[in-house]
Motif scaffolding. Structure first.
Motif, mmCIF file in Angstrom:
data_model
loop_
_atom_site.group_PDB
_atom_site.id
_atom_site.type_symbol
_atom_site.label_atom_id
_atom_site.label_comp_id
_atom_site.label_asym_id
_atom_site.label_seq_id
_atom_site.Cartn_x
_atom_site.Cartn_y
_atom_site.Cartn_z
ATOM 1 N N LEU A 116 -14.260 21.847 -4.229
ATOM 2 C CA LEU A 116 -14.866 23.088 -4.782
ATOM 3 C C LEU A 116 -14.804 22.919 -6.210
ATOM 4 N N ALA A 117 -15.340 24.028 -6.906
ATOM 5 C CA ALA A 117 -15.436 24.550 -8.416
ATOM 6 C C ALA A 117 -14.507 24.759 -8.809
ATOM 7 N N PRO A 118 -14.320 24.319 -10.249
ATOM 8 C CA PRO A 118 -12.862 24.267 -10.920
ATOM 9 C C PRO A 118 -12.049 25.935 -10.936
ATOM 10 N N SER A 119 -13.337 27.121 -10.869
ATOM 11 C CA SER A 119 -13.163 28.582 -10.740
ATOM 12 C C SER A 119 -13.427 29.064 -9.340
ATOM 13 N N GLU A 120 -13.525 27.896 -8.723
ATOM 14 C CA GLU A 120 -14.267 28.483 -7.234
ATOM 15 C C GLU A 120 -12.562 28.867 -6.108
ATOM 16 N N PRO A 121 -12.985 30.483 -5.378
ATOM 17 C CA PRO A 121 -11.779 30.731 -4.221
ATOM 18 C C PRO A 121 -11.832 29.595 -3.539
ATOM 19 N N VAL A 122 -10.578 29.465 -2.827
ATOM 20 C CA VAL A 122 -10.269 28.433 -1.449
ATOM 21 C C VAL A 122 -10.596 29.330 -0.439
ATOM 22 N N ARG A 123 -11.195 29.077 0.596
ATOM 23 C CA ARG A 123 -11.045 29.669 1.700
ATOM 24 C C ARG A 123 -10.523 28.773 3.018
ATOM 25 N N PRO A 124 -8.760 28.705 3.125
ATOM 26 C CA PRO A 124 -8.531 27.900 4.025
ATOM 27 C C PRO A 124 -8.153 28.360 5.646
ATOM 28 N N PRO A 125 -7.755 27.385 6.431
ATOM 29 C CA PRO A 125 -7.720 27.896 7.850
ATOM 30 C C PRO A 125 -6.299 28.523 7.790
ATOM 31 N N VAL A 126 -6.691 29.303 8.479
ATOM 32 C CA VAL A 126 -5.277 30.270 9.203
ATOM 33 C C VAL A 126 -4.372 29.253 9.709
ATOM 34 N N THR A 127 -3.408 29.868 8.414
ATOM 35 C CA THR A 127 -1.534 28.851 8.265
ATOM 36 C C THR A 127 -1.447 29.808 7.683
ATOM 37 N N GLU A 128 -0.094 29.412 8.056
ATOM 38 C CA GLU A 128 1.257 30.200 7.391
ATOM 39 C C GLU A 128 1.932 29.793 5.814
ATOM 40 N N ARG A 129 1.671 28.260 5.437
ATOM 41 C CA ARG A 129 2.193 27.264 4.574
ATOM 42 C C ARG A 129 1.042 26.643 4.035
ATOM 43 N N LEU A 130 0.682 27.909 3.245
ATOM 44 C CA LEU A 130 -0.612 27.287 2.437
ATOM 45 C C LEU A 130 -0.140 26.764 1.413
ATOM 46 N N ASP A 131 -0.278 25.722 0.406
ATOM 47 C CA ASP A 131 0.653 24.973 -0.421
ATOM 48 C C ASP A 131 -0.805 24.508 -1.606
ATOM 49 N N PHE A 132 -0.779 23.971 -2.464
ATOM 50 C CA PHE A 132 -1.451 23.196 -4.189
ATOM 51 C C PHE A 132 -0.396 21.982 -3.971
#
Length: 326
Positions: A116-132
């Motif tokens: 992903l580009a530095p300012s591109e939104p992340v589109r995560p999978p269906v998850t209850e515990r999204l982390d960086f």
């Protein structure tokens, strides 16, 4: 030197970042071709680019930065002891750094096709515990006379062309299920990795090297402007040349390869804090959250969490008789 890729309308540009401007490489050069020639050639190219005839500049504010490299492979290490302690407390109920961690700088391969580009939104999978995961990554460049295989730390160091910030997005609930199979992670990780904002060449950071060869740069991460974690990158267990050497062991590192440091300690990810706090505090990332990472000497990246993306239903394994003969 700072080297970047950007989008300017319908055009992709690749070149140097100079002050508040971007300047395209001459002769149709690309980041990939510059990495394939190595750091010394990049210095000569910069001299040519900014020679007596000058160079056509474009304001950085007028372009959209892309990931600074299109990597053929991405290896991600786990080199911060404090991170291992915290995450293990959440997974295993107690802090534990296995003896095997100290023996070698372990890594996994992630997906080079979802950068992903530095300012591109992340589109995560269906998850209850999204982390960086806040990381510093090295970008590999060519070294004349070396094929990038079976390097030691001394011969590996010149292969470090430069550094960039890396956010290894993680769906911790998916990752936890996968790791119980004793393989992975895979779908808990491979949906997105943010790189940027540019590559800072290795010579620019030499002044940050401590007496043991570790990069003593400060790294921090904020969610919606709230400071969540900060650490010195020099708290990692191995200096970067040793990571490159290990990656090349009975294998090869190639120009454009990206090697992540692994998540820094002291809140470099939510998973570590969940383990230490014995619960989901701070809460998992939600749609609309803004994650901002800053690493001294490099710059910053800022990402918005986008809507989750549902995938097709997942079939379970077919449990069948193993007495078949054909």
């Amino acid at each position: 030197m700072r080297i970047a890729r950007w989008r300017d309308g319908d055009t992709i540009g690749e070149g140097f970042v100079e002050g508040s401007d971007v300047v395209s490489f001459p002769h149709g050069r690309t980041v990939a071709s510059v990495l394939a020639e190595g750091l010394d050639a990049a210095r000569a190219l910069r001299t040519e680019t900014f020679g007596p005839s000058g160079a056509r500049r474009r304001p950085l504010a007028d372009v959209d930065l892309l990931a600074p490299v299109v990597p053929p492979s991405v290896r991600d290490f786990v080199t911060f002891e404090e991170h291992v302690e915290g995450v293990s407390a959440g997974v295993e109920g107690k802090s534990d750094v296995p003896a095997e961690w100290y023996g070698a700088p372990t890594f996994y391969f992630t997906n080079p096709h979802t950068i992903l580009a530095p300012s591109e939104p992340v589109r995560p999978p269906v998850t209850e515990r999204l982390d960086f995961e806040l990381e510093l990554a090295v970008v590999i460049g060519a070294v004349p006379g070396s094929d990038g295989s079976n390097l030691d730390a001394t011969s590996a160091a010149p292969h470090i062309f430069g550094y960039t910030i890396m956010n290894d997005w993680s769906a911790r609930d998916l990752q936890a299920r996968e790791m119980k199979v004793r393989l992975g992670p895979c779908k808990g990780k491979d949906f997105g990795t943010t790189l940027g904002p540019w590559i800072v060449t290795a010579d620019e950071l030499e002044g940050y090297l401590d007496e043991d060869g570790f990069l003593a740069v400060h790294a921090e991460v904020r969610i919606n402007d709230e400071l969540i974690g900060e650490d010195l990158v020099s708290n990692m267990g191995w200096p970067f040349p040793e990571l490159v050497a290990y990656a090349s062991r009975n294998s090869r590192v190639m120009p454009g390869d990206v090697l992540g440091s692994g998540t820094v300690g002291n809140g470099g990810c939510l998973g570590e804090l969940w383990g230490r706090n014995r619960g989901l505090t701070p809460p998992p990332l939600q749609t609309g959250d803004v994650v901002r990472m800053v690493i001294e000497g490099i710059g910053e990246i800022e990402s918005v969490v986008g809507e989750q993306v549902a995938a097709p239903p997942l079939p379970s394994a077919r449990v069948r008789s193993r007495a078949r003969t054909r």
